[in-house]
Design a protein around this motif. Structure first.
Motif, PDB file in Angstrom:
ATOM      1  N   TYR A  18      -2.584   6.105  -5.574  1.00 40.41           N
ATOM      2  CA  TYR A  18      -2.431   7.419  -4.955  1.00 40.41           C
ATOM      3  C   TYR A  18      -3.792   7.996  -4.555  1.00 40.41           C
ATOM      4  CZ  TYR A  18      -0.205  11.830  -3.825  1.00 40.41           C
ATOM      5  OH  TYR A  18       0.247  12.932  -3.158  1.00 40.41           O
ATOM      6  N   GLY A  56       0.782  -1.230   0.000  1.00 39.63           N
ATOM      7  CA  GLY A  56       0.000   0.000   0.000  1.00 39.63           C
ATOM      8  C   GLY A  56       0.812   1.277   0.000  1.00 39.63           C
ATOM      9  N   THR A  57       2.165   1.158   0.013  1.00 41.26           N
ATOM     10  CA  THR A  57       2.971   2.373   0.105  1.00 41.26           C
ATOM     11  C   THR A  57       3.326   2.946  -1.266  1.00 41.26           C
ATOM     12  OG1 THR A  57       5.028   1.151   0.075  1.00 41.26           O
ATOM     13  CG2 THR A  57       4.051   1.580   2.231  1.00 41.26           C
ATOM     14  N   TYR A  88      -6.240   6.236  -3.514  1.00 38.02           N
ATOM     15  CA  TYR A  88      -6.528   5.528  -2.259  1.00 38.02           C
ATOM     16  C   TYR A  88      -5.750   6.140  -1.098  1.00 38.02           C
ATOM     17  CZ  TYR A  88      -5.973   1.854   1.214  1.00 38.02           C
ATOM     18  OH  TYR A  88      -5.907   1.162   2.396  1.00 38.02           O
ATOM     19  N   GLN A  89      -4.454   6.394  -1.324  1.00 44.29           N
ATOM     20  CA  GLN A  89      -3.641   6.969  -0.244  1.00 44.29           C
ATOM     21  C   GLN A  89      -4.162   8.332   0.177  1.00 44.29           C
ATOM     22  OE1 GLN A  89       0.506   7.187  -1.121  1.00 44.29           O
ATOM     23  NE2 GLN A  89       0.805   4.973  -1.039  1.00 44.29           N
ATOM     24  N   LEU A  90      -4.551   9.155  -0.802  1.00 43.84           N
ATOM     25  CA  LEU A  90      -5.050  10.482  -0.464  1.00 43.84           C
ATOM     26  C   LEU A  90      -6.334  10.389   0.347  1.00 43.84           C
ATOM     27  CD1 LEU A  90      -4.469  12.457  -3.773  1.00 43.84           C
ATOM     28  CD2 LEU A  90      -3.345  12.824  -1.591  1.00 43.84           C
ATOM     29  N   PHE A 100      -7.570   7.758   2.157  1.00 48.07           N
ATOM     30  CA  PHE A 100      -7.594   7.061   3.438  1.00 48.07           C
ATOM     31  C   PHE A 100      -6.383   7.344   4.325  1.00 48.07           C
ATOM     32  CE2 PHE A 100     -10.647   4.632   0.976  1.00 48.07           C
ATOM     33  CZ  PHE A 100     -11.698   4.633   1.871  1.00 48.07           C
ATOM     34  N   ASN A 101      -5.192   7.552   3.733  1.00 51.16           N
ATOM     35  CA  ASN A 101      -4.046   7.869   4.587  1.00 51.16           C
ATOM     36  C   ASN A 101      -4.002   9.349   4.921  1.00 51.16           C
ATOM     37  OD1 ASN A 101      -3.499   5.247   4.189  1.00 51.16           O
ATOM     38  ND2 ASN A 101      -1.582   5.520   3.109  1.00 51.16           N
ATOM     39  N   SER A 102      -4.234  10.201   3.906  1.00 45.95           N
ATOM     40  CA  SER A 102      -4.156  11.637   4.148  1.00 45.95           C
ATOM     41  C   SER A 102      -5.496  12.191   4.597  1.00 45.95           C
ATOM     42  CB  SER A 102      -3.714  12.362   2.885  1.00 45.95           C
ATOM     43  OG  SER A 102      -2.562  11.776   2.353  1.00 45.95           O
TER      44      SER A 102
END
Lengths: 293, 416
Positions: free
Chosen positions: A250, A236-237, A252-254, A256-258
């Motif tokens: 990206y 996921g990184t 997804y990262q924006l 759920f991570n951000s």
């Protein structure tokens, strides 16, 4: 008049369930995403503030956006042509009367049936630093190649995997198209003195154009949206060094991570626009509408 | 035919309508009866059983109903979408790592006055669920800390004793180097993990706090911390430190250790159940995690029970959380094999005298909890991503850390 209206009602009532599903799960979310991309959204609490086009400005200023852009385009440019050509050639070979062609078809279809996550895990097992491929290359050439943590190679592993798993599917699509090509065309080509290669280039390829358009379009859409393989291979990184960061990953990262749904929907919009434009260009280029299939 | 069409249209509308009203009714009746919903992630069979048993004891004692919802994968993402959909569970597991984000969003109920006997908890665990103003938003349910596991069989075969293992990081690295010469190529003297989650406490002990007071990233201001990271990079290059996934092709450190592929590993107590059940023949000792820069350090991973702010049953939820982290904690800890967050329960269970668990439990007092503000996920992601470049040899550690710092701080600026 009355009977026509009734027929319309009948038609729409048949369509109704599907239309409701499309409305609720596709159209409304799209409209909502259009709305969200102008806001800064905290997904958890639902709080949002209007920031205009700021989400897009932030993306253009973001090296990770450009990395994901580069990776995704590199991925598409490699995978789509290769998978289309390989699938077409394999289909043509299987369509000629080789022995056991059914058996070949069955065996080659297995990768398509495997789920992409299982496939990714198998490839990770093959390509890790102590994996079969690495040890094989070490024994033959005497070099150890770190596929998964070398940023130049990690994406290639995913590319190989995707080609391996989608080629059989597209191959069967081509096969069905091949069976529609009238035998008389090949006979005429033979009379003109064409060899097998010329027949393939001048009869098979042009006749398959509508199918090719379908395969290229589906390939493009699938490749632009690549997510699961990149997610699993990098946990996921998107690493190493952003080399497996794709547009979808990206997004997804924006989100759920951000915790920044606004930027995620803005990126999703950009991705949608890119797919639309590229497909349009390919459509014009392959002249899919004009070929008499 | 026309008639048929009309009937079909009418029927489809009717079915749709009744389906809607049915689901509405179901929703109402369930909220009237008020079971407490508890969202948890999927974990080991022993933990699942322990949770069911402890919840059953609570239901018996209080006469209330608790509905356990297991979310198998990507718990944080699923929970986030539940909150976005205004359909949050009453009570749910919360990692201290994710806590700042939830606290900042204002979706958690303030439990400062509701949790009983707060002094009894290990304070670092409790503090990780507090906001800057000192308000408490979750009650710690259990935790894990890192400790040094030593495979006695392999060590003795190589001609060493457990007493030979140095207690400090520098000594341990030198020892690993020496030990590696006596092992076969596919074995590792020590397993390491290159993520910030496992190394934050070592960096802090070296004198660097990667998360500044203002919540920005700082990876470069301290040479000792850079040297620490270099020791990891050098170790991997020389082959005496190995990453189980990348270098050995083994899923987890515990599996590498259990199959006699590694002599030492610095891991959390979560490996114990696998070591007991899957690799019962492996003899091992557990020592405290090595000191770094002369300071005791370990990482603490802490999980608590949080209550959603919008719950229509806060009283019941709080009552449940108090039971699970109070009276029911002993039952939970004993059955699940996790470490109790209350000092009184730790004493009662005699964990500080347990040869295996004491190394872990002692860490609770001084360990660095894996939580450091809302920006930690961004900061750790940049760190993990860039440090890999140093491991690949693409960048020097200094360059990688400089890039990571910039990557993280730029992203933080974009999020503000």
């Amino acid at each position: 008049m009355g009977s026509k209206r009734l027929q319309n009602i009948q038609g729409y009532s048949f369509l109704l369930p599907a239309m409701l599903v499309i409305l609720v799960f596709t159209l409304i979310p799209i409209a909502y995403a259009f709305f969200m991309m102008f806001f800064k959204v905290d997904l958890l609490s639902g709080a949002r503030t209007f920031i205009g086009l700021n989400n897009f400005a932030k993306l253009l200023d973001d090296p990770k956006f450009w990395a994901s852009c580069r990776n995704t385009f590199r991925y598409v440019l490699f995978v789509v042509p290769i998978q289309t050509i390989v699938a077409m050639v394999l289909a043509a070979l299987l369509n000629s009367k080789v022995k056991f062609n059914r058996a070949f078809l069955t065996i080659m279809f297995i990768p398509t049936l495997t789920s992409s996550s299982a496939m990714t895990l198998i490839f990770m097992w093959l390509f890790n630093n102590n994996g079969v491929m690495v040890n094989l290359i070490d024994q033959v050439f005497g070099v150890r190649i770190a596929f998964l943590n070398n940023p130049d190679l990690a994406l290639s592993v995913i590319m190989m995997m995707n080609i391996f798993s989608t080629v059989p599917h597209f191959m069967t699509v081509f096969l069905s198209g091949l069976q529609d090509i009238p035998e008389s065309l090949y006979e005429a080509a033979s009379l003109d003195g064409a060899n097998a290669f010329r027949k393939f280039m001048n009869v098979t390829v042009p006749q398959l154009m509508p199918i090719t358009f379908y395969v290229v379009t589906m390939g493009l859409v699938g490749c632009f949206q690549i997510f699961d393989q990149a997610f699993i291979i990098s946990d996921g990184t998107g690493g190493p060094q952003n080399s497996t960061l794709t547009f979808s990953l990206y997004i997804y990262q924006l989100a759920f991570n951000s915790n920044d749904m606004g930027r995620a929907t803005a990126l999703a919009f950009i991705l949608g626009a890119i797919i639309f434009i590229v497909t349009y260009i390919v459509n014009k280029w392959l002249k899919a509408d004009e070929v008499n299939g | 035919m026309k008639k048929f069409a009309a009937i079909l249209a009418a029927a489809s509308i009717l079915v749709g309508a009744t389906a809607c009203s049915n689901s509405e009714k179901a929703g109402k009746s369930s909220s009237n009866k008020d079971p407490i919903t508890l969202a948890v992630w999927g974990s080991s069979p022993s933990e699942s059983k322990a949770l069911e048993a402890t919840v059953a004891s609570y239901e018996k004692e209080s006469g209330k109903d608790v509905k356990i919802e297991v979310i198998q994968d990507n718990f944080q993402d699923a929970l986030t979408s539940r909150f976005a959909a205004k359909n949050a569970p009453d009570v749910f597991y919360l990692e201290s790592y994710a806590a700042p984000k939830f606290i900042k969003s204002g979706v958690l109920a303030d439990l400062s006055k509701d949790i009983k006997n707060q002094d009894d908890f290990y304070q670092p665990l409790l503090d990780s669920f507090k906001d800057k103003g000192g308000k408490l938003y979750a009650a710690p349910k259990d935790y894990s800390t890192l400790a040094l596991y030593v495979n006695k069989g392999l060590l003795e075969k190589a001609g060493y004793k457990v007493e030979d293992i140095p207690a400090d990081w520098e000594g341990l690295v030198k020892f690993s180097k020496e030990l590696q010469t006596k092992l076969s190529k596919d074995q590792a003297a020590m397993i390491f993990d290159n993520t910030l989650a496992r190394n934050l406490s070592s960096l802090i002990a070296s004198g660097l706090n990667p998360v500044t007071d203002k919540g920005k990233a700082d990876f470069t201001s301290n040479q000792k911390a850079i040297d620490y990271m270099k020791s990891l990079v050098d170790g991997q290059k020389a082959g005496y430190l190995k990453n189980p996934k990348i270098d050995m092709g083994i899923d987890s450190a515990g599996a590498a250790f259990g199959t006699n592929k590694a002599v030492m590993m610095i891991e959390g107590n979560w490996v114990l159940s696998a070591l007991k059940q899957e690799y019962p023949d492996v003899k091992y000792d557990v020592l405290p995690a090595p000191t770094v820069n002369g300071k005791k350090e370990t990482m603490t991973f802490n999980v608590g029970y949080a209550v959603a702010k919008d719950t229509d049953n806060k009283k019941g939820a709080v009552d449940f959380v108090n039971y699970m982290t109070g009276k029911g904690q002993k039952q939970w800890s004993e059955m699940s094999g996790t470490l109790p967050t209350r000092q009184s329960v730790t004493k009662e269970m005699k964990i500080d005298q347990d040869p295996v668990l004491s190394a872990h439990a002692n860490g609770a007092a001084y360990g660095t909890v894996w939580s450091s503000g809302v920006n930690l996920p961004t900061i750790s992601q940049a760190f993990d991503n860039q440090l890999l470049a140093a491991f690949n040899g693409d960048k020097s550690v200094e360059k990688a850390m400089k890039d990571a710092e910039k990557e993280a701080n730029d992203e933080i600026a974009r999020q503000e």
